[in-house]
Scaffold this motif. Structure first.
Motif, PDB file in Angstrom:
ATOM      1  N   ALA A   1      -9.320  -6.527  16.360  1.00  0.00           N
ATOM      2  CA  ALA A   1      -9.379  -5.956  15.011  1.00  0.00           C
ATOM      3  C   ALA A   1     -10.599  -5.046  14.854  1.00  0.00           C
ATOM      4  CB  ALA A   1      -9.400  -7.071  13.967  1.00  0.00           C
ATOM      5  N   LEU A   2     -11.750  -5.478  15.337  1.00  0.00           N
ATOM      6  CA  LEU A   2     -12.957  -4.652  15.253  1.00  0.00           C
ATOM      7  C   LEU A   2     -12.789  -3.364  16.053  1.00  0.00           C
ATOM      8  CD1 LEU A   2     -15.672  -7.440  15.542  1.00  0.00           C
ATOM      9  CD2 LEU A   2     -15.036  -6.169  13.474  1.00  0.00           C
ATOM     10  N   GLY A   3     -12.156  -3.472  17.202  1.00  0.00           N
ATOM     11  CA  GLY A   3     -11.877  -2.281  18.009  1.00  0.00           C
ATOM     12  C   GLY A   3     -10.943  -1.324  17.295  1.00  0.00           C
ATOM     13  N   PHE A   4      -9.934  -1.870  16.616  1.00  0.00           N
ATOM     14  CA  PHE A   4      -8.998  -1.026  15.856  1.00  0.00           C
ATOM     15  C   PHE A   4      -9.747  -0.221  14.796  1.00  0.00           C
ATOM     16  CE2 PHE A   4      -5.389  -4.424  16.264  1.00  0.00           C
ATOM     17  CZ  PHE A   4      -5.320  -4.209  17.634  1.00  0.00           C
ATOM     18  N   VAL A   5     -10.677  -0.885  14.119  1.00  0.00           N
ATOM     19  CA  VAL A   5     -11.451  -0.218  13.073  1.00  0.00           C
ATOM     20  C   VAL A   5     -12.198   0.976  13.659  1.00  0.00           C
ATOM     21  CG1 VAL A   5     -13.422  -0.492  11.493  1.00  0.00           C
ATOM     22  CG2 VAL A   5     -11.630  -2.264  11.609  1.00  0.00           C
ATOM     23  N   ASP A   6     -12.848   0.785  14.798  1.00  0.00           N
ATOM     24  CA  ASP A   6     -13.591   1.878  15.433  1.00  0.00           C
ATOM     25  C   ASP A   6     -12.669   3.028  15.842  1.00  0.00           C
ATOM     26  OD1 ASP A   6     -16.003   0.558  15.115  1.00  0.00           O
ATOM     27  OD2 ASP A   6     -15.980  -0.292  17.139  1.00  0.00           O
ATOM     28  N   VAL A   7     -11.549   2.696  16.456  1.00  0.00           N
ATOM     29  CA  VAL A   7     -10.606   3.739  16.870  1.00  0.00           C
ATOM     30  C   VAL A   7     -10.100   4.497  15.648  1.00  0.00           C
ATOM     31  CG1 VAL A   7      -8.342   4.182  17.925  1.00  0.00           C
ATOM     32  CG2 VAL A   7      -9.925   2.585  19.018  1.00  0.00           C
ATOM     33  N   PHE A   8      -9.732   3.769  14.598  1.00  0.00           N
ATOM     34  CA  PHE A   8      -9.205   4.381  13.385  1.00  0.00           C
ATOM     35  C   PHE A   8     -10.206   5.363  12.786  1.00  0.00           C
ATOM     36  CE2 PHE A   8      -8.051   4.435   8.850  1.00  0.00           C
ATOM     37  CZ  PHE A   8      -6.684   4.652   8.932  1.00  0.00           C
TER      38      PHE A   8
ATOM     39  N   ALA B   1       0.825  -1.215   0.000  1.00  0.00           N
ATOM     40  CA  ALA B   1       0.000   0.000   0.000  1.00  0.00           C
ATOM     41  C   ALA B   1       0.853   1.256   0.000  1.00  0.00           C
ATOM     42  CB  ALA B   1      -0.936  -0.009   1.203  1.00  0.00           C
ATOM     43  N   ASN B   2       1.939   1.229   0.751  1.00  0.00           N
ATOM     44  CA  ASN B   2       2.770   2.421   0.874  1.00  0.00           C
ATOM     45  C   ASN B   2       3.610   2.715  -0.370  1.00  0.00           C
ATOM     46  OD1 ASN B   2       1.986   3.564   3.318  1.00  0.00           O
ATOM     47  ND2 ASN B   2       3.170   2.064   4.466  1.00  0.00           N
ATOM     48  N   LYS B   3       3.531   1.886  -1.385  1.00  0.00           N
ATOM     49  CA  LYS B   3       4.171   2.200  -2.665  1.00  0.00           C
ATOM     50  C   LYS B   3       3.405   3.300  -3.399  1.00  0.00           C
ATOM     51  CE  LYS B   3       7.447  -0.810  -2.371  1.00  0.00           C
ATOM     52  NZ  LYS B   3       8.760  -0.333  -1.975  1.00  0.00           N
ATOM     53  N   HIS B   4       2.163   3.518  -3.018  1.00  0.00           N
ATOM     54  CA  HIS B   4       1.328   4.546  -3.627  1.00  0.00           C
ATOM     55  C   HIS B   4       1.606   5.882  -2.938  1.00  0.00           C
ATOM     56  CE1 HIS B   4      -1.247   1.707  -5.905  1.00  0.00           C
ATOM     57  NE2 HIS B   4      -0.772   0.880  -4.983  1.00  0.00           N
ATOM     58  N   GLN B   5       1.886   6.914  -3.718  1.00  0.00           N
ATOM     59  CA  GLN B   5       2.296   8.213  -3.171  1.00  0.00           C
ATOM     60  C   GLN B   5       1.282   8.831  -2.215  1.00  0.00           C
ATOM     61  OE1 GLN B   5       5.193  10.147  -3.367  1.00  0.00           O
ATOM     62  NE2 GLN B   5       5.955   8.154  -3.998  1.00  0.00           N
ATOM     63  N   GLY B   6       0.012   8.648  -2.462  1.00  0.00           N
ATOM     64  CA  GLY B   6      -0.997   9.284  -1.618  1.00  0.00           C
ATOM     65  C   GLY B   6      -1.430   8.452  -0.424  1.00  0.00           C
ATOM     66  N   ILE B   7      -0.723   7.388  -0.157  1.00  0.00           N
ATOM     67  CA  ILE B   7      -1.126   6.463   0.900  1.00  0.00           C
ATOM     68  C   ILE B   7      -0.177   6.539   2.086  1.00  0.00           C
ATOM     69  CG2 ILE B   7      -1.407   4.005   1.489  1.00  0.00           C
ATOM     70  CD1 ILE B   7      -3.667   5.301  -0.278  1.00  0.00           C
ATOM     71  N   ARG B   8      -0.790   6.495   3.264  1.00  0.00           N
ATOM     72  CA  ARG B   8      -0.054   6.388   4.525  1.00  0.00           C
ATOM     73  C   ARG B   8      -0.689   5.222   5.289  1.00  0.00           C
ATOM     74  NH1 ARG B   8      -1.222  11.197   3.212  1.00  0.00           N
ATOM     75  NH2 ARG B   8      -3.007  11.300   4.619  1.00  0.00           N
ATOM     76  N   ALA B   9      -0.208   4.018   4.991  1.00  0.00           N
ATOM     77  CA  ALA B   9      -0.739   2.807   5.626  1.00  0.00           C
ATOM     78  C   ALA B   9       0.058   2.512   6.887  1.00  0.00           C
ATOM     79  CB  ALA B   9      -0.655   1.623   4.667  1.00  0.00           C
ATOM     80  N   ALA B  10      -0.647   2.220   7.963  1.00  0.00           N
ATOM     81  CA  ALA B  10      -0.015   1.976   9.255  1.00  0.00           C
ATOM     82  C   ALA B  10      -0.345   0.581   9.758  1.00  0.00           C
ATOM     83  CB  ALA B  10      -0.482   3.013  10.269  1.00  0.00           C
ATOM     84  N   LEU B  11       0.688  -0.158  10.109  1.00  0.00           N
ATOM     85  CA  LEU B  11       0.537  -1.493  10.702  1.00  0.00           C
ATOM     86  C   LEU B  11       0.336  -1.325  12.194  1.00  0.00           C
ATOM     87  CD1 LEU B  11       0.681  -4.576  10.645  1.00  0.00           C
ATOM     88  CD2 LEU B  11       3.179  -4.377  10.659  1.00  0.00           C
ATOM     89  N   CYS B  12      -0.810  -1.770  12.698  1.00  0.00           N
ATOM     90  CA  CYS B  12      -1.152  -1.562  14.106  1.00  0.00           C
ATOM     91  C   CYS B  12      -1.582  -2.858  14.776  1.00  0.00           C
ATOM     92  CB  CYS B  12      -2.283  -0.543  14.221  1.00  0.00           C
ATOM     93  SG  CYS B  12      -1.854   1.084  13.578  1.00  0.00           S
ATOM     94  N   TRP B  13      -1.159  -3.024  16.024  1.00  0.00           N
ATOM     95  CA  TRP B  13      -1.533  -4.217  16.784  1.00  0.00           C
ATOM     96  C   TRP B  13      -2.051  -3.877  18.176  1.00  0.00           C
ATOM     97  CZ3 TRP B  13       3.246  -2.985  14.931  1.00  0.00           C
ATOM     98  CH2 TRP B  13       4.198  -2.580  15.866  1.00  0.00           C
TER      99      TRP B  13
ATOM    100  N   ASN C   1      -4.587  -0.517  20.338  1.00  0.00           N
ATOM    101  CA  ASN C   1      -5.388   0.693  20.166  1.00  0.00           C
ATOM    102  C   ASN C   1      -4.564   1.968  20.229  1.00  0.00           C
ATOM    103  OD1 ASN C   1      -7.932  -0.438  19.721  1.00  0.00           O
ATOM    104  ND2 ASN C   1      -8.263  -0.741  21.895  1.00  0.00           N
ATOM    105  N   GLU C   2      -3.521   1.984  21.048  1.00  0.00           N
ATOM    106  CA  GLU C   2      -2.697   3.186  21.158  1.00  0.00           C
ATOM    107  C   GLU C   2      -2.011   3.502  19.818  1.00  0.00           C
ATOM    108  OE1 GLU C   2       0.612   5.263  24.062  1.00  0.00           O
ATOM    109  OE2 GLU C   2       0.458   3.078  24.075  1.00  0.00           O
ATOM    110  N   LEU C   3      -1.485   2.474  19.162  1.00  0.00           N
ATOM    111  CA  LEU C   3      -0.868   2.693  17.851  1.00  0.00           C
ATOM    112  C   LEU C   3      -1.884   3.185  16.834  1.00  0.00           C
ATOM    113  CD1 LEU C   3       1.468  -0.419  17.626  1.00  0.00           C
ATOM    114  CD2 LEU C   3       2.169   1.973  17.829  1.00  0.00           C
TER     115      LEU C   3
END
Length: 144
Positions: A116-123, A75-87, A89-91
């Motif tokens: 994972a569902l919680g991460f989606v809500d926080v994001f 994903a991060n190969k795309h110039q307009g993307i800032r993809a973050a790997l998170c494991w 909620n704080e991250l």
């Protein structure tokens, strides 16, 4: 809000649950991932997901693979993307607040479905703080 989602075979089960969760919350979902548990190549679903976010067809993206690393790198190969790997909620929160991440990467083999569902809500519910972080985020993309 429209959310693009992509996954390889390691993220299929979580993807279906995340889609249900998003739709129940009133979001539209663009599904670019495999619907099978048979081996698949993550770039085949991650590139279209990233393109949907980059083009504005989707506000945010969610990508899943076993470790999350390959999906994030793709994903991060795309110039307009800032993809973050998170494991945790704080991250997730910090990557939205400080990095204005537009794609959440979930390592499906290393977190529970509930996490994972919680991460989606926080994001989706965390805003970018701007300020000094905006200056830094503006320096991420390559201009050469």
């Amino acid at each position: 809000m429209t959310i693009a989602i992509g996954n390889d075979h390691a993220g299929t089960e979580y993807k279906f649950e995340i889609i249900k969760h998003l739709e129940k919350s009133g979001h539209s979902v663009l599904n670019f991932g495999t619907d099978s548990n048979h081996s698949s190549d993550y770039p085949d679903s991650i590139h279209p997901t990233a393109k949907a976010v980059e083009s504005g067809k989707a506000t945010f993206g969610i990508i899943l693979c076993g470790s999350g690393n390959g999906a994030q790198m793709t994903a991060n190969k795309h110039q307009g993307i800032r993809a973050a790997l998170c494991w945790n909620n704080e991250l997730v929160s910090l990557t939205r607040q400080h990095n204005n991440a537009n794609i959440l990467t979930i390592p499906a083999r290393f977190v529970s479905l509930q996490q994972a569902l919680g991460f989606v809500d926080v994001f989706l519910n965390t805003s970018f703080e701007g300020g000094r972080h905006k200056r830094r985020v503006n320096k991420i993309s390559c201009t050469d």
